[in-house]
Design a protein around this motif. Structure first.
Motif, PDB file in Angstrom:
ATOM      1  N   ARG A 101     -14.442 -44.881  -6.536  1.00  0.00           N
ATOM      2  CA  ARG A 101     -13.599 -43.853  -7.149  1.00  0.00           C
ATOM      3  C   ARG A 101     -12.177 -43.925  -6.575  1.00  0.00           C
ATOM      4  N   VAL A 144      -4.622 -48.785  -7.840  1.00  0.00           N
ATOM      5  CA  VAL A 144      -5.889 -49.486  -8.011  1.00  0.00           C
ATOM      6  C   VAL A 144      -5.714 -50.974  -7.710  1.00  0.00           C
ATOM      7  N   THR A 199     -12.841 -55.137 -12.098  1.00  0.00           N
ATOM      8  CA  THR A 199     -13.078 -53.692 -12.040  1.00  0.00           C
ATOM      9  C   THR A 199     -13.235 -53.174 -13.455  1.00  0.00           C
ATOM     10  N   LEU A 247     -13.722 -49.874 -15.868  1.00  0.00           N
ATOM     11  CA  LEU A 247     -13.480 -48.433 -15.848  1.00  0.00           C
ATOM     12  C   LEU A 247     -14.636 -47.689 -16.503  1.00  0.00           C
ATOM     13  N   ARG A 293      -8.311 -42.875 -16.609  1.00  0.00           N
ATOM     14  CA  ARG A 293      -7.328 -43.782 -17.190  1.00  0.00           C
ATOM     15  C   ARG A 293      -6.497 -44.451 -16.098  1.00  0.00           C
ATOM     16  N   VAL A 294      -6.104 -45.698 -16.358  1.00  0.00           N
ATOM     17  CA  VAL A 294      -5.293 -46.474 -15.425  1.00  0.00           C
ATOM     18  C   VAL A 294      -4.074 -46.999 -16.177  1.00  0.00           C
ATOM     19  N   ALA A 307     -11.414 -45.675 -20.390  1.00  0.00           N
ATOM     20  CA  ALA A 307     -12.777 -45.982 -19.970  1.00  0.00           C
ATOM     21  C   ALA A 307     -13.356 -47.074 -20.878  1.00  0.00           C
ATOM     22  N   ALA A 316      -3.960 -45.053 -10.913  1.00  0.00           N
ATOM     23  CA  ALA A 316      -4.798 -44.096 -11.623  1.00  0.00           C
ATOM     24  C   ALA A 316      -3.962 -42.912 -12.096  1.00  0.00           C
ATOM     25  N   VAL A 374     -10.428 -41.654 -11.197  1.00  0.00           N
ATOM     26  CA  VAL A 374     -10.997 -42.795 -11.903  1.00  0.00           C
ATOM     27  C   VAL A 374     -12.300 -43.211 -11.227  1.00  0.00           C
ATOM     28  N   ALA A 392     -15.042 -46.336 -11.336  1.00  0.00           N
ATOM     29  CA  ALA A 392     -15.097 -47.725 -11.793  1.00  0.00           C
ATOM     30  C   ALA A 392     -16.244 -48.455 -11.125  1.00  0.00           C
TER      31      ALA A 392
END
Length: 467
Positions: free
Chosen positions: A354, A361, A372, A374, A378-379, A398, A418, A422, A424
């Protein structure tokens, strides 16, 4: 002929011709100042509308009508004229010297107590001249009476006067200025006002009014001096079994990403014994203290769990077998085209991590150790353009994935942070490579995604708009 040689005639003609000419001149000047948004427009308006007509009337009464200066009407008009001159001087001084002062000049930083003292001194001089020259008052006797009265009032109000005197001595020394941050025994915050009696300190829970005599009689710390040297030190506790080098590296890495960090400075984390660590972070301003503390503590909560360190001696069992199986089935399997057997083979190498909001990230220039995927949150991908500004590349939802350059052993061209919490799933490079090598179409799809992202990064680097 006698009229032409009379002195009153020239005064009357001079006023009759000069008054309209001055009105026209001052009107044009006022309009020009208004167009320029000048602070002196108000003073010119006062001069045109009040001082000029009253001065012309006085000249006509005294010099043309030859009314004696001791006449009550003349004294009243002269007194009003003197008051208007005093108002013009006060407002003009304030507009030219202080209101138009640059933000970083000494005039802008001057405490209001000195402005009040200058105004009182100017008012006192003006009243003295009015009483002496217009009304014939013996100012010397008045000063003597005021001196005796001031002694009596001083004895009655010695506490208040003491605060004023303490404030004056302290402000002459100038240990702080407006907008400086100070730390006293009763309050910590930013100075917003300094007056005759007290210093107003804006704290997080309101404005603290501290008498000048209290500040003058006790030590306090000016957090804003010297400028740019403020730093915060935070203590954290980890398990005695956690390697100190890994803990210090994690704390330093989290502190280095803080947006409040002073440019050019480097945080430092050291163990201080008994599982405790101290992290020193230099900030731009004391105003960033609260935000830096809360962000740092929030980020290391997530970071310590990702690196299997035990912040506050707490264990983390979030990456359970059930969560990993669900993430592999719902998120990873559709992307990597995994069957049930492949999913089961990845259980031992996959884990759920997380990230906190605004946490990084992936770093630009970093070679990812794996991919990674998701699961939630959101990234945002960003890159630095040719002007040094941060440009947005895209936002991943996601079901998306990061770390494609792990397959090519190349560093990331974009950073990823992030936008919210998040969740992942991480897979090692070795296991992803084995799966991709068996699926040529999957490898082709990954190549297209990687090329598309790198193309957007190159566009952002050239300053072009990324669609």
């Amino acid at each position: 002929m006698n009229t032409l040689h009379a002195s009153w005639f020239y005064w009357a003609v001079g006023v009759a011709l000069g008054f309209p000419a001055m009105v026209i001149l001052l009107t044009e000047l006022h309009h020009a100042l208004v167009r320029r948004n000048s602070r002196m427009a108000r003073q010119v308006s006062l001069l045109r509308n009040y001082l000029l007509p009253l001065g012309s009337l006085l000249l006509l009464v005294v010099n043309a009508a030859q009314v004696p200066a001791g006449d009550p009407l003349v004294r009243i008009l002269s007194t009003v004229f003197g008051f208007l001159v005093l108002v013009l001087l006060l407002s003009g001084l304030n507009a030219t010297v202080f209101e138009s002062a640059p933000e970083d000049s000494w005039r802008k930083r001057l405490p209001t107590i000195f402005l009040d003292a200058a105004r009182f001194a100017l008012i006192g001089i003006g009243l003295t001249l009015i009483l002496s020259y217009i009304w014939g008052v013996r100012v010397g006797g008045l000063f003597t009476a005021l001196g005796v009265t001031s002694v009596v009032i001083g004895l009655m109000l010695q506490n208040s006067v003491g605060q004023i005197v303490s404030g004056l001595f302290m402000l002459f020394e100038q240990p702080f200025r407006i907008n400086d941050w100070i730390d006293t025994s009763t309050a910590r915050g930013r100075i917003v006002e300094v007056n005759w009696r007290a210093v107003h300190i804006e704290t997080g829970s309101g404005t603290r009014i501290t008498p000048n005599s209290v500040l003058a009689s006790q030590p306090f710390t000016n957090l804003s001096r010297p400028a740019g040297t403020y730093k915060v030190s935070m203590k954290t506790t980890f398990s005695l079994g956690d390697p100190p080098e890994r803990v210090c590296a994690m704390l330093t890495r989290a502190a280095s990403a803080l947006p409040q960090l002073k440019p050019g400075s480097e945080p430092r984390s050291v163990p201080i014994g008994n599982g405790e660590y101290s992290t020193s972070i230099r900030l731009n301003s004391p105003a960033d203290d609260g935000a830096a503390r809360s962000t740092f503590l929030r980020w290391i909560w997530y970071s310590s769990r990702r690196e299997e360190l035990h912040l506050d001696n707490a264990d983390d069992d979030y990456s359970s077998r059930e969560r990993v199986e669900h993430a592999l089935r719902t998120v990873v399997a559709p992307v990597l085209r995994l069957g049930l057997a492949d999913q089961q083979s990845l259980h031992s190498s996959a884990r759920i991590v997380r990230y906190g909001a605004d946490e990084i990230v992936e770093y630009a220039g970093q070679v990812p150790a794996g991919m990674t995927f998701l699961i939630a949150g959101r990234v945002r991908l960003t890159a630095v353009d040719s002007d040094g500004a941060v440009a947005e590349i895209s936002t991943l939802e996601a079901g998306s994935f990061l770390g494609l350059t792990a397959l090519t052993r190349q560093p990331n061209l974009a950073s990823a942070h992030a936008l919210e919490e998040v969740t992942a799933l991480e897979l090692d490079r070795e296991h992803v490579e084995n799966l991709v090598m068996r699926e040529p179409l999957l490898l082709q799809d990954f190549g297209q995604v990687l090329e598309e992202r790198q193309s957007k990064v190159r566009q952002a680097g050239r300053g072009e708009r990324v669609g």
